[in-house]
Design a protein around this motif. Structure first.
Motif, PDB file in Angstrom:
ATOM      1  N   PRO A 147       0.826  -1.206   0.000  1.00  0.00           N
ATOM      2  CA  PRO A 147       0.000   0.000   0.000  1.00  0.00           C
ATOM      3  C   PRO A 147       0.867   1.265   0.000  1.00  0.00           C
ATOM      4  CG  PRO A 147       0.146  -0.878   2.212  1.00  0.00           C
ATOM      5  CD  PRO A 147       0.924  -1.814   1.322  1.00  0.00           C
ATOM      6  N   ASN A 148       0.286   2.351  -0.482  1.00  0.00           N
ATOM      7  CA  ASN A 148       0.920   3.677  -0.382  1.00  0.00           C
ATOM      8  C   ASN A 148       2.325   3.662  -0.966  1.00  0.00           C
ATOM      9  OD1 ASN A 148      -1.462   4.644   0.865  1.00  0.00           O
ATOM     10  ND2 ASN A 148      -0.837   3.580   2.717  1.00  0.00           N
ATOM     11  N   GLN A 149       3.333   4.111  -0.199  1.00  0.00           N
ATOM     12  CA  GLN A 149       4.709   4.064  -0.703  1.00  0.00           C
ATOM     13  C   GLN A 149       5.546   3.049   0.071  1.00  0.00           C
ATOM     14  OE1 GLN A 149       5.566   5.114  -3.425  1.00  0.00           O
ATOM     15  NE2 GLN A 149       4.197   6.799  -3.961  1.00  0.00           N
ATOM     16  N   ASP A 150       4.899   2.048   0.642  1.00  0.00           N
ATOM     17  CA  ASP A 150       5.662   1.011   1.338  1.00  0.00           C
ATOM     18  C   ASP A 150       6.503   0.234   0.325  1.00  0.00           C
ATOM     19  OD1 ASP A 150       4.530   1.854   3.643  1.00  0.00           O
ATOM     20  OD2 ASP A 150       3.328   0.056   4.019  1.00  0.00           O
ATOM     21  N   SER A 151       7.720  -0.079   0.723  1.00  0.00           N
ATOM     22  CA  SER A 151       8.650  -0.769  -0.174  1.00  0.00           C
ATOM     23  C   SER A 151       8.861  -2.211   0.276  1.00  0.00           C
ATOM     24  CB  SER A 151       9.999  -0.047  -0.160  1.00  0.00           C
ATOM     25  OG  SER A 151      10.982  -0.879  -0.732  1.00  0.00           O
ATOM     26  N   PRO A 152       9.044  -3.117  -0.682  1.00  0.00           N
ATOM     27  CA  PRO A 152       9.363  -4.503  -0.315  1.00  0.00           C
ATOM     28  C   PRO A 152      10.643  -4.616   0.516  1.00  0.00           C
ATOM     29  CG  PRO A 152       8.796  -4.346  -2.649  1.00  0.00           C
ATOM     30  CD  PRO A 152       8.905  -2.940  -2.145  1.00  0.00           C
ATOM     31  N   VAL A 153      11.552  -3.668   0.380  1.00  0.00           N
ATOM     32  CA  VAL A 153      12.810  -3.784   1.144  1.00  0.00           C
ATOM     33  C   VAL A 153      12.563  -3.709   2.648  1.00  0.00           C
ATOM     34  CG1 VAL A 153      14.151  -2.815  -0.795  1.00  0.00           C
ATOM     35  CG2 VAL A 153      13.613  -1.368   1.168  1.00  0.00           C
ATOM     36  N   SER A 154      11.440  -3.089   3.054  1.00  0.00           N
ATOM     37  CA  SER A 154      11.104  -3.062   4.485  1.00  0.00           C
ATOM     38  C   SER A 154      10.756  -4.450   5.003  1.00  0.00           C
ATOM     39  CB  SER A 154       9.921  -2.114   4.741  1.00  0.00           C
ATOM     40  OG  SER A 154      10.254  -0.790   4.381  1.00  0.00           O
ATOM     41  N   GLN A 155      10.403  -5.353   4.074  1.00  0.00           N
ATOM     42  CA  GLN A 155      10.085  -6.743   4.454  1.00  0.00           C
ATOM     43  C   GLN A 155      11.255  -7.671   4.154  1.00  0.00           C
ATOM     44  OE1 GLN A 155       6.265  -8.092   2.706  1.00  0.00           O
ATOM     45  NE2 GLN A 155       5.819  -5.969   2.211  1.00  0.00           N
ATOM     46  N   GLY A 156      12.402  -7.103   3.844  1.00  0.00           N
ATOM     47  CA  GLY A 156      13.572  -7.940   3.534  1.00  0.00           C
ATOM     48  C   GLY A 156      13.511  -8.557   2.149  1.00  0.00           C
ATOM     49  N   LEU A 157      12.681  -7.991   1.278  1.00  0.00           N
ATOM     50  CA  LEU A 157      12.537  -8.511  -0.086  1.00  0.00           C
ATOM     51  C   LEU A 157      13.242  -7.574  -1.062  1.00  0.00           C
ATOM     52  CD1 LEU A 157       8.712  -9.264   0.222  1.00  0.00           C
ATOM     53  CD2 LEU A 157      10.582 -10.938   0.359  1.00  0.00           C
ATOM     54  N   ILE A 158      13.731  -8.125  -2.163  1.00  0.00           N
ATOM     55  CA  ILE A 158      14.443  -7.318  -3.152  1.00  0.00           C
ATOM     56  C   ILE A 158      13.561  -7.106  -4.380  1.00  0.00           C
ATOM     57  CG2 ILE A 158      16.436  -7.271  -4.713  1.00  0.00           C
ATOM     58  CD1 ILE A 158      17.729  -9.068  -2.334  1.00  0.00           C
ATOM     59  N   PRO A 159      13.223  -5.856  -4.685  1.00  0.00           N
ATOM     60  CA  PRO A 159      12.379  -5.585  -5.852  1.00  0.00           C
ATOM     61  C   PRO A 159      13.096  -5.918  -7.161  1.00  0.00           C
ATOM     62  CG  PRO A 159      12.520  -3.656  -4.414  1.00  0.00           C
ATOM     63  CD  PRO A 159      13.549  -4.619  -3.950  1.00  0.00           C
ATOM     64  N   LEU A 160      12.385  -6.610  -8.046  1.00  0.00           N
ATOM     65  CA  LEU A 160      12.915  -6.905  -9.387  1.00  0.00           C
ATOM     66  C   LEU A 160      12.106  -6.168 -10.451  1.00  0.00           C
ATOM     67  CD1 LEU A 160      13.428 -10.771  -9.000  1.00  0.00           C
ATOM     68  CD2 LEU A 160      15.169  -8.986  -8.800  1.00  0.00           C
ATOM     69  N   VAL A 161      10.788  -6.187 -10.286  1.00  0.00           N
ATOM     70  CA  VAL A 161       9.873  -5.437 -11.160  1.00  0.00           C
ATOM     71  C   VAL A 161       8.908  -4.716 -10.229  1.00  0.00           C
ATOM     72  CG1 VAL A 161       8.003  -5.607 -12.870  1.00  0.00           C
ATOM     73  CG2 VAL A 161       9.990  -7.123 -13.056  1.00  0.00           C
ATOM     74  N   GLY A 162       8.629  -3.452 -10.500  1.00  0.00           N
ATOM     75  CA  GLY A 162       7.674  -2.710  -9.668  1.00  0.00           C
ATOM     76  C   GLY A 162       6.799  -1.838 -10.537  1.00  0.00           C
ATOM     77  N   LEU A 163       5.503  -1.843 -10.234  1.00  0.00           N
ATOM     78  CA  LEU A 163       4.573  -0.999 -10.991  1.00  0.00           C
ATOM     79  C   LEU A 163       3.805  -0.087 -10.041  1.00  0.00           C
ATOM     80  CD1 LEU A 163       3.097  -0.141 -13.579  1.00  0.00           C
ATOM     81  CD2 LEU A 163       1.502  -2.034 -13.196  1.00  0.00           C
ATOM     82  N   ASP A 164       3.905   1.200 -10.314  1.00  0.00           N
ATOM     83  CA  ASP A 164       3.185   2.227  -9.575  1.00  0.00           C
ATOM     84  C   ASP A 164       1.716   2.183 -10.001  1.00  0.00           C
ATOM     85  OD1 ASP A 164       2.223   4.582  -8.465  1.00  0.00           O
ATOM     86  OD2 ASP A 164       3.950   5.795  -9.094  1.00  0.00           O
ATOM     87  N   VAL A 165       0.808   1.846  -9.086  1.00  0.00           N
ATOM     88  CA  VAL A 165      -0.612   1.857  -9.449  1.00  0.00           C
ATOM     89  C   VAL A 165      -1.382   2.994  -8.758  1.00  0.00           C
ATOM     90  CG1 VAL A 165      -0.721  -0.545 -10.186  1.00  0.00           C
ATOM     91  CG2 VAL A 165      -1.256  -0.001  -7.809  1.00  0.00           C
ATOM     92  N   TRP A 166      -0.647   4.019  -8.311  1.00  0.00           N
ATOM     93  CA  TRP A 166      -1.327   5.250  -7.879  1.00  0.00           C
ATOM     94  C   TRP A 166      -1.995   5.851  -9.120  1.00  0.00           C
ATOM     95  CZ3 TRP A 166      -0.151   8.731  -3.383  1.00  0.00           C
ATOM     96  CH2 TRP A 166       0.478   8.045  -2.330  1.00  0.00           C
TER      97      TRP A 166
END
Ligand code: MN
Length: 208
Positions: A147-166
């Motif tokens: 949600p919002n601007q939360d990043s996967p890195v806060s969960q210890g995950l590494i983003p590979l593909v990300g899509l802004d759906v705002w």
């Protein structure tokens, strides 16, 4: 030192017709810039934090002083997510390599299965947020949304593909048709950039 808007690396119109020039310009010069400006102003009293990479702040939010934690989470997250987003888009059509396609098949059945799961994740995010393909701690692939601007890195995950759906990411061209925007996004993913992150990080996981 202060956080800075990174260079986009291409013209605002480079992703036409999938993402229109006006949306790119407003998204980058207004929305992303505002996250950077608000992050910097929140951290004026904490100059030591502005010397750290943004990924370090967002992956360790519990270490950020409580007074500015939500400002860092939202605006720092916005800065990190948008910087990432620009970096995995390409004006030239790219395809996943055979090796990476094999990984997508392993986790999602086939390339269409990957797209279908990613599309569902992006469609079912209620309100504002992001859909992600991430590398998990075990070296596997997952599709998640935040949600919002939360990043996967806060969960210890590494983003590979990300899509802004705002809505600010697609409303000018697509209005309420998020599904069409998601399908357009699949045409402009920079798979070389995605795989560079993936193969680099998988190497790190193996060495740990
Ligand atoms: Mn955005």
């Amino acid at each position: 030192m202060a956080f800075e808007l990174p260079s986009l690396g291409y013209e605002y119109g480079a992703l036409e017709p999938y993402i229109d020039s006006k949306t790119m310009e407003v998204h980058y010069t207004k929305h992303h810039k505002t996250y950077v400006d608000k992050l910097n102003s929140a951290l004026e009293a904490y100059p030591e934090l502005t010397n750290k990479p943004i990924t370090e702040l967002i992956s360790g939010l519990d270490k950020v002083p409580e007074q500015v934690r939500s400002a860092v989470r939202n605006n720092g997250g916005g800065h990190l997510n948008h910087s990432f987003f620009w970096s995995i888009l390409s004006s030239e059509k790219t395809e996943p390599s055979e090796e990476f396609l094999g990984k997508l098949k392993e986790y999602f059945g086939d390339f269409e299965g990957f797209k279908s799961e990613f599309r569902n994740s992006a469609m079912s995010r209620f309100g504002s947020g992001w859909a992600w393909l991430v590398l998990n701690k075990e070296g596997g692939l997952d599709i998640i949304s935040t949600p919002n601007q939360d990043s996967p890195v806060s969960q210890g995950l590494i983003p590979l593909v990300g899509l802004d759906v705002w809505e600010h990411a697609y409303y000018l061209k697509y209005q309420n048709k998020r599904a069409e925007y998601i399908d357009a996004f699949f045409e402009i993913i920079n798979w070389s950039a995605v795989e560079e992150i993936y193969f680099g990080e998988v190497q790190n996981i193996k060495q740990e």
